[in-house]
Scaffold this motif. Structure first.
Motif, PDB file in Angstrom:
ATOM      1  N   UNK A  33      13.329 -11.145  -6.595  1.00  0.00           N
ATOM      2  CA  UNK A  33      13.801  -9.817  -6.175  1.00  0.00           C
ATOM      3  C   UNK A  33      13.871  -8.860  -7.370  1.00  0.00           C
ATOM      4  N   UNK A  34      14.192  -9.375  -8.549  1.00  0.00           N
ATOM      5  CA  UNK A  34      14.220  -8.529  -9.746  1.00  0.00           C
ATOM      6  C   UNK A  34      12.807  -8.156 -10.187  1.00  0.00           C
ATOM      7  N   UNK A  35      11.876  -9.104 -10.081  1.00  0.00           N
ATOM      8  CA  UNK A  35      10.479  -8.816 -10.430  1.00  0.00           C
ATOM      9  C   UNK A  35       9.890  -7.762  -9.496  1.00  0.00           C
ATOM     10  N   UNK A  36      10.200  -7.876  -8.204  1.00  0.00           N
ATOM     11  CA  UNK A  36       9.696  -6.896  -7.240  1.00  0.00           C
ATOM     12  C   UNK A  36      10.198  -5.501  -7.596  1.00  0.00           C
ATOM     13  N   UNK A  37      11.453  -5.387  -7.961  1.00  0.00           N
ATOM     14  CA  UNK A  37      12.012  -4.083  -8.353  1.00  0.00           C
ATOM     15  C   UNK A  37      11.286  -3.536  -9.579  1.00  0.00           C
ATOM     16  N   UNK A  38      11.029  -4.403 -10.548  1.00  0.00           N
ATOM     17  CA  UNK A  38      10.352  -3.968 -11.771  1.00  0.00           C
ATOM     18  C   UNK A  38       8.932  -3.484 -11.484  1.00  0.00           C
ATOM     19  N   UNK A  39       8.203  -4.258 -10.687  1.00  0.00           N
ATOM     20  CA  UNK A  39       6.833  -3.881 -10.350  1.00  0.00           C
ATOM     21  C   UNK A  39       6.827  -2.592  -9.543  1.00  0.00           C
ATOM     22  N   UNK A  40       7.762  -2.463  -8.612  1.00  0.00           N
ATOM     23  CA  UNK A  40       7.835  -1.270  -7.770  1.00  0.00           C
ATOM     24  C   UNK A  40       8.126  -0.021  -8.596  1.00  0.00           C
ATOM     25  N   UNK A  41       8.871  -0.156  -9.677  1.00  0.00           N
ATOM     26  CA  UNK A  41       9.136   0.983 -10.554  1.00  0.00           C
ATOM     27  C   UNK A  41       7.861   1.435 -11.270  1.00  0.00           C
ATOM     28  N   UNK A  42       7.008   0.490 -11.600  1.00  0.00           N
ATOM     29  CA  UNK A  42       5.753   0.807 -12.298  1.00  0.00           C
ATOM     30  C   UNK A  42       4.680   1.296 -11.331  1.00  0.00           C
ATOM     31  N   UNK A  43       4.643   0.694 -10.140  1.00  0.00           N
ATOM     32  CA  UNK A  43       3.587   0.999  -9.172  1.00  0.00           C
ATOM     33  C   UNK A  43       4.154   0.830  -7.763  1.00  0.00           C
ATOM     34  N   UNK A  44       4.765   1.885  -7.218  1.00  0.00           N
ATOM     35  CA  UNK A  44       5.392   1.778  -5.893  1.00  0.00           C
ATOM     36  C   UNK A  44       4.393   1.368  -4.808  1.00  0.00           C
ATOM     37  N   UNK A  45       4.893   0.646  -3.824  1.00  0.00           N
ATOM     38  CA  UNK A  45       4.075   0.239  -2.696  1.00  0.00           C
ATOM     39  C   UNK A  45       4.817   0.537  -1.403  1.00  0.00           C
ATOM     40  N   UNK A  46       4.075   0.598  -0.318  1.00  0.00           N
ATOM     41  CA  UNK A  46       4.640   0.872   0.999  1.00  0.00           C
ATOM     42  C   UNK A  46       5.179  -0.430   1.577  1.00  0.00           C
ATOM     43  N   UNK A  47       6.492  -0.571   1.619  1.00  0.00           N
ATOM     44  CA  UNK A  47       7.105  -1.796   2.115  1.00  0.00           C
ATOM     45  C   UNK A  47       6.852  -2.001   3.602  1.00  0.00           C
ATOM     46  N   UNK A  48       6.433  -0.968   4.317  1.00  0.00           N
ATOM     47  CA  UNK A  48       6.159  -1.077   5.737  1.00  0.00           C
ATOM     48  C   UNK A  48       4.711  -1.434   6.040  1.00  0.00           C
ATOM     49  N   UNK A  49       3.878  -1.454   5.032  1.00  0.00           N
ATOM     50  CA  UNK A  49       2.477  -1.819   5.207  1.00  0.00           C
ATOM     51  C   UNK A  49       2.416  -3.327   5.439  1.00  0.00           C
ATOM     52  N   UNK A  50       1.841  -3.768   6.569  1.00  0.00           N
ATOM     53  CA  UNK A  50       1.841  -5.201   6.891  1.00  0.00           C
ATOM     54  C   UNK A  50       1.072  -6.066   5.893  1.00  0.00           C
ATOM     55  N   UNK A  51       0.156  -5.481   5.130  1.00  0.00           N
ATOM     56  CA  UNK A  51      -0.604  -6.271   4.173  1.00  0.00           C
ATOM     57  C   UNK A  51       0.119  -6.468   2.855  1.00  0.00           C
ATOM     58  N   UNK A  52       0.949  -5.521   2.445  1.00  0.00           N
ATOM     59  CA  UNK A  52       1.614  -5.635   1.146  1.00  0.00           C
ATOM     60  C   UNK A  52       3.124  -5.656   1.246  1.00  0.00           C
ATOM     61  N   UNK A  53       3.697  -5.248   2.343  1.00  0.00           N
ATOM     62  CA  UNK A  53       5.146  -5.172   2.504  1.00  0.00           C
ATOM     63  C   UNK A  53       5.683  -6.447   2.947  1.00  0.00           C
TER      64      UNK A  53
END
Length: 53
Positions: A33-53
């Motif tokens: 969960x901490x890694x996801x936050x770090x990556x999301x800060x660098x390169x946000x992604x759509x959490x609702x997208x079924x392929x990446x969320x």
């Protein structure tokens, strides 16, 4: 718009062979969960997208 995603897959058993760092943080010894936050800060992604969320 076409987006291409690059990734590197590293098997966890390799943590004894080398250090895997993301922005200076040890990937194998950090909670996901901490890694996801770090990556999301660098390169946000759509959490609702079924392929990446």
């Amino acid at each position: 718009m076409l987006e291409l995603w690059n990734f590197i897959e590293i098997a966890s058993h390799l943590k004894e062979e080398f250090n895997c760092l993301f922005d200076g943080t040890d990937v194998f010894n950090t909670k996901a969960e901490n890694l996801v936050k770090m990556v999301n800060e660098k390169s946000p992604y759509d959490e609702n997208d079924p392929e990446v969320g």
